[in-house]
Design a protein around this motif. Sequence first.
Motif, PDB file in Angstrom:
ATOM      1  N   VAL A  16       0.840  -1.202   0.000  1.00 34.64           N
ATOM      2  CA  VAL A  16       0.000   0.000   0.000  1.00 34.64           C
ATOM      3  C   VAL A  16       0.874   1.251   0.000  1.00 34.64           C
ATOM      4  CG1 VAL A  16      -1.632   1.345   1.401  1.00 34.64           C
ATOM      5  CG2 VAL A  16      -1.979  -1.108   1.092  1.00 34.64           C
TER       6      VAL A  16
ATOM      7  N   GLU B 165       2.680   1.740  -3.370  1.00 30.76           N
ATOM      8  CA  GLU B 165       1.783   2.136  -4.453  1.00 30.76           C
ATOM      9  C   GLU B 165       1.779   3.653  -4.635  1.00 30.76           C
ATOM     10  OE1 GLU B 165      -2.973   1.956  -4.871  1.00 30.76           O
ATOM     11  OE2 GLU B 165      -1.988   0.015  -4.545  1.00 30.76           O
ATOM     12  N   LYS B 166       1.751   4.400  -3.534  1.00 28.58           N
ATOM     13  CA  LYS B 166       1.712   5.863  -3.593  1.00 28.58           C
ATOM     14  C   LYS B 166       3.117   6.475  -3.565  1.00 28.58           C
ATOM     15  CE  LYS B 166      -0.156  10.014  -3.049  1.00 28.58           C
ATOM     16  NZ  LYS B 166      -0.884  10.710  -4.079  1.00 28.58           N
TER      17      LYS B 166
ATOM     18  N   TYR C 139      -2.941  10.745   3.374  1.00 22.95           N
ATOM     19  CA  TYR C 139      -2.982   9.543   2.534  1.00 22.95           C
ATOM     20  C   TYR C 139      -3.267   8.296   3.384  1.00 22.95           C
ATOM     21  CZ  TYR C 139      -1.340   5.570  -0.193  1.00 22.95           C
ATOM     22  OH  TYR C 139      -1.252   4.347  -0.807  1.00 22.95           O
ATOM     23  N   LEU C 140      -2.580   8.181   4.530  1.00 25.49           N
ATOM     24  CA  LEU C 140      -2.793   7.021   5.402  1.00 25.49           C
ATOM     25  C   LEU C 140      -4.213   7.007   5.961  1.00 25.49           C
ATOM     26  CD1 LEU C 140       0.649   6.917   7.254  1.00 25.49           C
ATOM     27  CD2 LEU C 140      -0.112   5.496   5.342  1.00 25.49           C
ATOM     28  N   ASP C 141      -4.740   8.182   6.317  1.00 25.36           N
ATOM     29  CA  ASP C 141      -6.123   8.261   6.804  1.00 25.36           C
ATOM     30  C   ASP C 141      -7.109   7.753   5.761  1.00 25.36           C
ATOM     31  OD1 ASP C 141      -5.724   9.244   9.373  1.00 25.36           O
ATOM     32  OD2 ASP C 141      -5.892  11.346   8.774  1.00 25.36           O
ATOM     33  N   CYS C 142      -6.893   8.128   4.518  1.00 26.38           N
ATOM     34  CA  CYS C 142      -7.818   7.746   3.445  1.00 26.38           C
ATOM     35  C   CYS C 142      -7.639   6.297   3.007  1.00 26.38           C
ATOM     36  CB  CYS C 142      -7.623   8.669   2.239  1.00 26.38           C
ATOM     37  SG  CYS C 142      -8.107  10.363   2.558  1.00 26.38           S
ATOM     38  N   THR C 143      -6.428   5.778   3.126  1.00 21.32           N
ATOM     39  CA  THR C 143      -6.108   4.468   2.561  1.00 21.32           C
ATOM     40  C   THR C 143      -6.218   3.324   3.556  1.00 21.32           C
ATOM     41  OG1 THR C 143      -4.575   5.586   1.090  1.00 21.32           O
ATOM     42  CG2 THR C 143      -4.363   3.217   1.242  1.00 21.32           C
ATOM     43  N   LEU C 144      -5.928   3.582   4.824  1.00 24.11           N
ATOM     44  CA  LEU C 144      -5.790   2.477   5.773  1.00 24.11           C
ATOM     45  C   LEU C 144      -7.028   2.201   6.626  1.00 24.11           C
ATOM     46  CD1 LEU C 144      -2.090   2.757   6.962  1.00 24.11           C
ATOM     47  CD2 LEU C 144      -3.096   1.304   5.195  1.00 24.11           C
ATOM     48  N   GLU C 145      -8.165   2.798   6.289  1.00 27.21           N
ATOM     49  CA  GLU C 145      -9.380   2.372   6.998  1.00 27.21           C
ATOM     50  C   GLU C 145      -9.630   0.900   6.680  1.00 27.21           C
ATOM     51  OE1 GLU C 145     -14.103   3.310   7.565  1.00 27.21           O
ATOM     52  OE2 GLU C 145     -12.949   4.527   6.174  1.00 27.21           O
TER      53      GLU C 145
ATOM     54  N   PHE D 191      -7.553  -1.927   4.006  1.00 32.25           N
ATOM     55  CA  PHE D 191      -6.478  -2.071   3.029  1.00 32.25           C
ATOM     56  C   PHE D 191      -6.488  -3.488   2.462  1.00 32.25           C
ATOM     57  CE2 PHE D 191      -4.527  -3.497   6.932  1.00 32.25           C
ATOM     58  CZ  PHE D 191      -3.694  -4.536   6.545  1.00 32.25           C
TER      59      PHE D 191
ATOM     60  N   PRO E  35     -10.176  -7.165   1.649  1.00 29.50           N
ATOM     61  CA  PRO E  35     -10.030  -5.970   2.495  1.00 29.50           C
ATOM     62  C   PRO E  35      -9.944  -6.337   3.972  1.00 29.50           C
ATOM     63  CG  PRO E  35     -12.275  -6.153   1.665  1.00 29.50           C
ATOM     64  CD  PRO E  35     -11.488  -7.263   1.039  1.00 29.50           C
TER      65      PRO E  35
END
Length: 161
Positions: free
Chosen positions: A15, A18-19, A85-91, A93, A104
């Motif tokens: 993850v 990727e960014k 980015y972590l807030d949006c991505t790691l809810e 993964f 997920p």
Amino acid sequence: MTFSIDNVLNSLAGVLKEKYPDYPVYISPNQQGTEYPCFFLFLMPSTISAEVDGRFYRDLGIDVVFVQARNIVNGYDEIQVIQEYLDCTLEMFPYTDGSAAPVPIHTYERQASVEDDELHYQFHIRQRVSLPKTHNPMEEMEENNVGIKEDSTGKTSGQAG
């Protein structure tokens, strides 16, 4: 699919890569040769508790640490961008063990803090897991050689005399 700490860390590294493909992701403390900026993935205290039918409840604590060179211009801005980015991505993964399509995984108790110009993004993963069961069919039946015990007079137990 096999749930393991190693697979969780590798999925999280995927993850991050990727960014931020140019930022190294270290899964163990790196004493020398660290390239900045980078990410570290650390385990926090975790628990395992037994559940019904041979299942276990695993609560894994994870700390994603972003480290960059000290005292750089706009360093705090980069920390804020990465935290967002972590807030949006790691809810949730994508988790994979390499044997099937990613699934997920939900995270809990997410929190971020900045200490010594390093971002610490901490959360928990809670999963119910089970160990593979081996099927052991009964191959032969044991004999049950039970008899009635006689006392010294030759009478069986339970007879009126």
